[in-house]
Motif scaffolding. Structure first.
Motif, PDB file in Angstrom:
ATOM      1  N   ASP A 108       0.817  -1.220   0.000  1.00  0.00           N
ATOM      2  CA  ASP A 108       0.000   0.000   0.000  1.00  0.00           C
ATOM      3  C   ASP A 108       0.858   1.280   0.000  1.00  0.00           C
ATOM      4  O   ASP A 108       0.524   2.253   0.646  1.00  0.00           O
ATOM      5  CB  ASP A 108      -0.973   0.000   1.191  1.00  0.00           C
ATOM      6  N   VAL A 109       1.961   1.233  -0.740  1.00  0.00           N
ATOM      7  CA  VAL A 109       2.827   2.402  -0.862  1.00  0.00           C
ATOM      8  C   VAL A 109       2.272   3.284  -1.976  1.00  0.00           C
ATOM      9  O   VAL A 109       1.976   2.796  -3.071  1.00  0.00           O
ATOM     10  CB  VAL A 109       4.283   1.981  -1.182  1.00  0.00           C
ATOM     11  N   ARG A 110       2.139   4.563  -1.686  1.00  0.00           N
ATOM     12  CA  ARG A 110       1.584   5.507  -2.659  1.00  0.00           C
ATOM     13  C   ARG A 110       2.494   5.612  -3.882  1.00  0.00           C
ATOM     14  O   ARG A 110       3.709   5.459  -3.781  1.00  0.00           O
ATOM     15  CB  ARG A 110       1.404   6.876  -2.017  1.00  0.00           C
ATOM     16  N   ARG A 111       1.879   5.909  -5.029  1.00  0.00           N
ATOM     17  CA  ARG A 111       2.608   5.959  -6.308  1.00  0.00           C
ATOM     18  C   ARG A 111       3.837   6.861  -6.253  1.00  0.00           C
ATOM     19  O   ARG A 111       4.921   6.486  -6.696  1.00  0.00           O
ATOM     20  CB  ARG A 111       1.682   6.425  -7.425  1.00  0.00           C
ATOM     21  N   GLU A 112       3.710   8.060  -5.690  1.00  0.00           N
ATOM     22  CA  GLU A 112       4.857   8.984  -5.647  1.00  0.00           C
ATOM     23  C   GLU A 112       5.979   8.454  -4.750  1.00  0.00           C
ATOM     24  O   GLU A 112       7.154   8.706  -4.999  1.00  0.00           O
ATOM     25  CB  GLU A 112       4.452  10.400  -5.225  1.00  0.00           C
ATOM     26  N   ASN A 113       5.627   7.696  -3.742  1.00  0.00           N
ATOM     27  CA  ASN A 113       6.649   7.099  -2.879  1.00  0.00           C
ATOM     28  C   ASN A 113       7.268   5.851  -3.507  1.00  0.00           C
ATOM     29  O   ASN A 113       8.430   5.529  -3.249  1.00  0.00           O
ATOM     30  CB  ASN A 113       6.070   6.765  -1.509  1.00  0.00           C
ATOM     31  N   ARG A 114       6.495   5.149  -4.338  1.00  0.00           N
ATOM     32  CA  ARG A 114       7.030   3.967  -5.031  1.00  0.00           C
ATOM     33  C   ARG A 114       8.184   4.357  -5.946  1.00  0.00           C
ATOM     34  O   ARG A 114       9.178   3.648  -6.032  1.00  0.00           O
ATOM     35  CB  ARG A 114       5.934   3.269  -5.844  1.00  0.00           C
TER      36      ARG A 114
END
Length: 151
Positions: free
Chosen positions: A118-124
């Motif tokens: 559940d890591v947000r796209r910008e953090n991925r």
């Protein structure tokens, strides 16, 4: 003794390192690419500081097994890194081994892992290359351990 794994991209290099027992790969950092010579110098600094004995470079073979342009970039990177290790006056142990390792689908797997966590796209985007490097190195460590144990 420690191994490192590299996921080489156009803009970044994901870096992972093994523990001292060569059992577990862990993410270290993402190196922002500058120029090939500078990128290799940065890696040489890490190799020296951490007493690295083996560098596992991701080798993106095409799904049909053929060698494409991305794989050729990895081959060139390996050759230049080996040359720098051999001729650098900063490297005292010239026995650092550099190997190419099939990395098909490691970035896809890393992306799936991050989505599952559940890591947000910008953090991925910030860690995807590190996690791909972890997959590359971990699969190599597992292979080496199985080969040594005769499995």
């Amino acid at each position: 003794m420690r191994y490192i794994g590299l996921d080489i991209g156009d803009k970044t290099i994901g870096l992972a390192a093994s523990d001292l027992t060569l059992l577990i790969a862990q993410p270290i950092k993402t190196i922002r690419r500058v120029a090939l010579a500078q990128d290799i110098d940065d890696l040489i600094d890490y190799i020296i500081a951490e007493s690295v004995s083996k560098v596992v470079v991701g080798y993106p073979i095409n799904m049909n097994g053929s060698i494409g342009p991305r794989a050729l970039i990895s081959e060139e990177f390996k050759a230049k890194l080996l040359k720098k290790i051999k001729y650098s006056d900063r490297v005292t142990d010239r026995n650092v081994n550099v190997v190419l390792w099939d990395e098909r689908l490691t970035t896809v797997q890393a992306e799936r892992d991050l989505i599952a966590a559940d890591v947000r796209r910008e953090n991925r985007k910030k860690v995807i290359d590190q996690l791909a490097a972890v997959h590359i190195l971990q699969s190599y460590l597992d292979y080496e351990r199985k080969t040594k144990n005769g499995s």
